[in-house]
Design an enzyme around this catalytic site. Structure first.
Site, short mmCIF file in Angstrom:
data_model
loop_
_atom_site.label_atom_id
_atom_site.label_comp_id
_atom_site.label_asym_id
_atom_site.label_seq_id
_atom_site.Cartn_x
_atom_site.Cartn_y
_atom_site.Cartn_z
N CYS A 1 -46.90 44.48 2.28
CA CYS A 1 -46.85 45.91 3.08
C CYS A 1 -45.60 46.49 3.31
O CYS A 1 -45.09 47.03 4.28
CB CYS A 1 -47.17 45.55 4.66
SG CYS A 1 -48.89 44.85 4.95
N HIS B 1 -41.57 47.64 7.01
CA HIS B 1 -42.73 47.22 7.18
C HIS B 1 -43.80 48.52 7.32
O HIS B 1 -43.22 49.39 7.79
CB HIS B 1 -43.21 46.24 8.05
CG HIS B 1 -44.54 45.45 7.90
ND1 HIS B 1 -45.58 46.25 8.35
CD2 HIS B 1 -44.89 44.40 7.44
CE1 HIS B 1 -46.73 45.33 8.19
NE2 HIS B 1 -46.44 44.38 7.63
N GLN C 1 -40.39 39.30 12.44
CA GLN C 1 -39.81 38.25 11.85
C GLN C 1 -38.73 37.49 12.52
O GLN C 1 -38.61 36.16 12.58
CB GLN C 1 -39.06 38.66 10.17
CG GLN C 1 -40.22 39.05 9.66
CD GLN C 1 -41.36 38.18 9.22
OE1 GLN C 1 -41.28 37.00 9.12
NE2 GLN C 1 -42.49 38.66 8.80
N LYS D 1 -46.55 35.36 14.85
CA LYS D 1 -45.78 34.82 13.71
C LYS D 1 -44.69 34.10 14.68
O LYS D 1 -43.80 33.31 14.09
CB LYS D 1 -44.75 35.97 13.28
CG LYS D 1 -45.52 37.17 12.20
CD LYS D 1 -44.59 37.98 11.60
CE LYS D 1 -45.28 38.57 10.43
NZ LYS D 1 -46.38 39.33 10.45
N ASP E 1 -37.68 46.11 15.36
CA ASP E 1 -38.77 45.41 14.86
C ASP E 1 -38.61 44.05 14.72
O ASP E 1 -37.82 43.59 13.63
CB ASP E 1 -39.43 45.98 13.63
CG ASP E 1 -40.63 45.19 12.81
OD1 ASP E 1 -40.99 44.21 13.72
OD2 ASP E 1 -40.95 45.46 12.02
#
Lengths: 420, 155
Positions: free
Chosen positions: A378, A137, A217, A240, A214
């Protein structure tokens, strides 16, 4: 054109996953948009919020509105207890060793920037390398470019394959004596690819490189265990994970956080201040300068409790079923091309249909009450890698049912008819 | 499945102009040209103009790629501009922009816009206003002598 026989499958799922009850927990799902029932397929952009999270946020403002870590008065102490209870809940969610390893930030982006700035001001030397992947991202690209330009580090990018998987051989070859950090996405937001972050961490550590994951998600769709992954840092955003916007988490191994200089100075992050010298507070307060998003942190804590009650394993199993169903239905639509077909894949489906522009598809679906993301998500380098400008992306979550996928398929077929 | 949208944004005229855009060609010797870019979706068009010494637009064309709304808008823009003055083109864009953001039009403006009024439904989809306006921004940049317009510039 037909997508039968899987179309018109019963709404009720075969597993014991209580999707009907979950749907009733999310009041917005009762709303109509553009005169149609809402079909929300954009959870990878932001998840909807259950009533209990909204109540936790308003409960703070209505019942215990006060600043934290400051007052001796009753409300301040209650607010502080709620705030710190959220930290403990997040610790439990990630299986961190201690709550001090959990830093509240404004989101995953701020957390990555915090690590980038901190490392740049401490261990990184000109010529040192940070290794990322082609599927990051923008939030895991731009902060490293910024310190590349300000501190003279090199930014290396591991390639991905045509199916959207990380090329692990190429990745391993890019690790070298100057690699100081590997920063990698756990689940790609545009391709759905689940990266083997445990293996990545092991390889990186063999080269004495730090590892940042990261988990923006992944944290909402699978168990994420920082001790099992053995990552040094991990970041995610509350919104999220069915929590409020404007709050997120930086996890760091305690010694890593202790060695990392703070990025933002101010109140609450200090032990003592004179005009000559300031002594920073201990971890995690060192990284939480200024009044935090207290309501957001409390809401996030409630969201963690909500997913814990459902069980992350159960959520993962349910979403695997939804993903398989959606892959089957979408694959049955002629001229539909899935972008991102990794073997290990979350319930995130990027697609293109014939020569229909993603934004036309998005608007034609919007008219049917179907909310999905269109654009580059993104991740412009991913779009460039596949030589496309944009995709439509359907992302499925705990409150989605097979009927949502069927509606999407009908909407796509309708769009094809309009645009033919 | 309802067809309400065809009364709204994807009108037949727009779909036809998307399928078979008018003046969709590179111009060999334009007096003015500029690129219009929407960085949010990567759509990019080049608008070419031939303007006489008296300030009359004698030829307009475009090429590039983008969504149905932007391509149809470019196609219909080129048809409307041929034979008009630069001043007239500027005024037409202002009226077009007023329409696609949803502001009420007077009788004179409605008459002036003519068949461009098929874009009147775009205001219901704010994210798509930029698509409709993109070729117009490029046209204005070309006349001003700028090489590039993006949808992130204010009008």
């Amino acid at each position: 054109m037909s997508v039968s026989p899987v179309m018109n499958a019963p709404l009720q799922e075969s597993t014991a996953f209580p999707v009907d009850r979950i749907r009733s927990d999310f009041p917005i799902l009762q709303k109509q948009v553009r005169g149609k029932p809402l079909t929300y397929l954009d959870s990878a952009a932001t998840a909807l919020k259950p009533q209990c999270v909204v109540d936790a946020v308003s409960g703070y403002y209505l019942e215990e509105s006060a600043n934290v870590h400051r007052g001796v008065h009753y409300l301040s102490q209650r607010a502080t207890e709620s705030y710190e209870a959220s930290r403990e809940r997040v610790r439990g969610l990630l299986n961190a060793r201690q709550p001090e390893e959990i830093v509240f930030t404004s989101g995953a982006t701020a957390a990555i920037n915090m690590v980038a700035r901190g490392l740049a001001e401490s261990v990184l030397q000109p010529g040192d390398e940070v290794l990322i992947t082609h599927m990051e991202h923008h939030s895991n690209i731009v902060p490293w470019q910024m310190i590349r330009d300000s501190h003279g580090i090199n930014l290396k990018v591991a390639p991905i394959t045509d199916s959207g998987e990380l090329d692990m051989d190429a990745f391993a070859e890019l690790l070298g004596p100057r690699t100081r950090l590997v920063s990698v996405v756990h689940v790609s937001n545009s391709l759905g690819t689940v990266n083997p972050v445990k293996t990545i961490a092991r390889l990186a550590h063999e080269h004495d490189a730090l590892v940042l994951v990261d988990a923006a998600q992944s944290v909402a769709c699978m168990p994420v265990d920082v001790r099992d992954l053995d990552c040094d840092f991990l970041v995610f955003s509350g919104h999220k994970l069915f929590g409020p916007t404007g709050v997120g988490v930086l996890y760091g191994k305690l010694d890593r956080l202790e060695a990392l200089p703070p990025w933002v100075g101010g109140g609450d992050m200090i032990l003592s201040v004179t005009f000559e010298k300031t002594t920073y507070n201990r971890v995690p307060m060192k990284f939480e300068a200024g009044t935090a998003n207290i309501a957001g942190v409390i809401g996030l804590g409630r969201a963690v409790e909500y997913v814990n009650d459902l069980g992350m394993e159960n959520i993962a199993a349910y979403e695997r079923q939804l993903r398989d169903y959606a892959m089957e239905v979408l694959s049955g639509i002629s001229d539909l091309r899935l972008v991102g077909t990794a073997a290990e894949k979350a319930a995130i489906l990027s697609f293109l249909v014939g020569d229909i522009h993603a934004h036309d598809m998005g608007t034609l679906l919007d008219v049917e009450g179907i909310a999905l993301r269109t654009g580059h998500h993104c991740t412009q380098p991913v779009m460039d890698r596949f030589d496309i400008a944009a995709t439509a992306r359907a992302s499925l979550s705990i409150y989605n049912v097979r009927e949502d996928v069927d509606r999407l398929a009908e909407g796509i077929l309708h769009a094809k008819k309009v645009m033919q | 499945m309802t067809d309400t949208i065809s009364d709204d944004i994807y009108q037949q005229v727009i779909l036809e102009n998307n399928r078979s855009p008018k003046n969709f060609r590179r111009m060999e010797h334009p007096t003015h040209m500029a690129e219009g870019i929407n960085p949010l979706c990567g759509d990019a068009y080049t608008v070419y103009l031939c303007v006489s010494e008296e300030g009359t637009i004698t030829d307009v064309s475009f090429d590039g790629r983008g969504c149905a709304i932007s391509k149809a808008s470019a196609s219909m823009m080129t048809e409307c501009l041929i034979g008009r003055t630069e001043e007239d083109a500027k005024r037409l864009f202002e009226e077009f922009h007023e329409m696609v953001v949803g502001n009420a039009l007077g009788d004179e403006e409605r008459a002036h816009l003519g068949k461009l009024r098929v874009f009147a439904g775009v205001w219901r989809y704010p994210a798509r206003v930029k698509c409709a306006a993109l070729p117009w921004h490029a046209m204005q940049s070309a006349i001003r002598g700028d090489s590039t317009a993006t949808t992130e510039d204010s009008m």
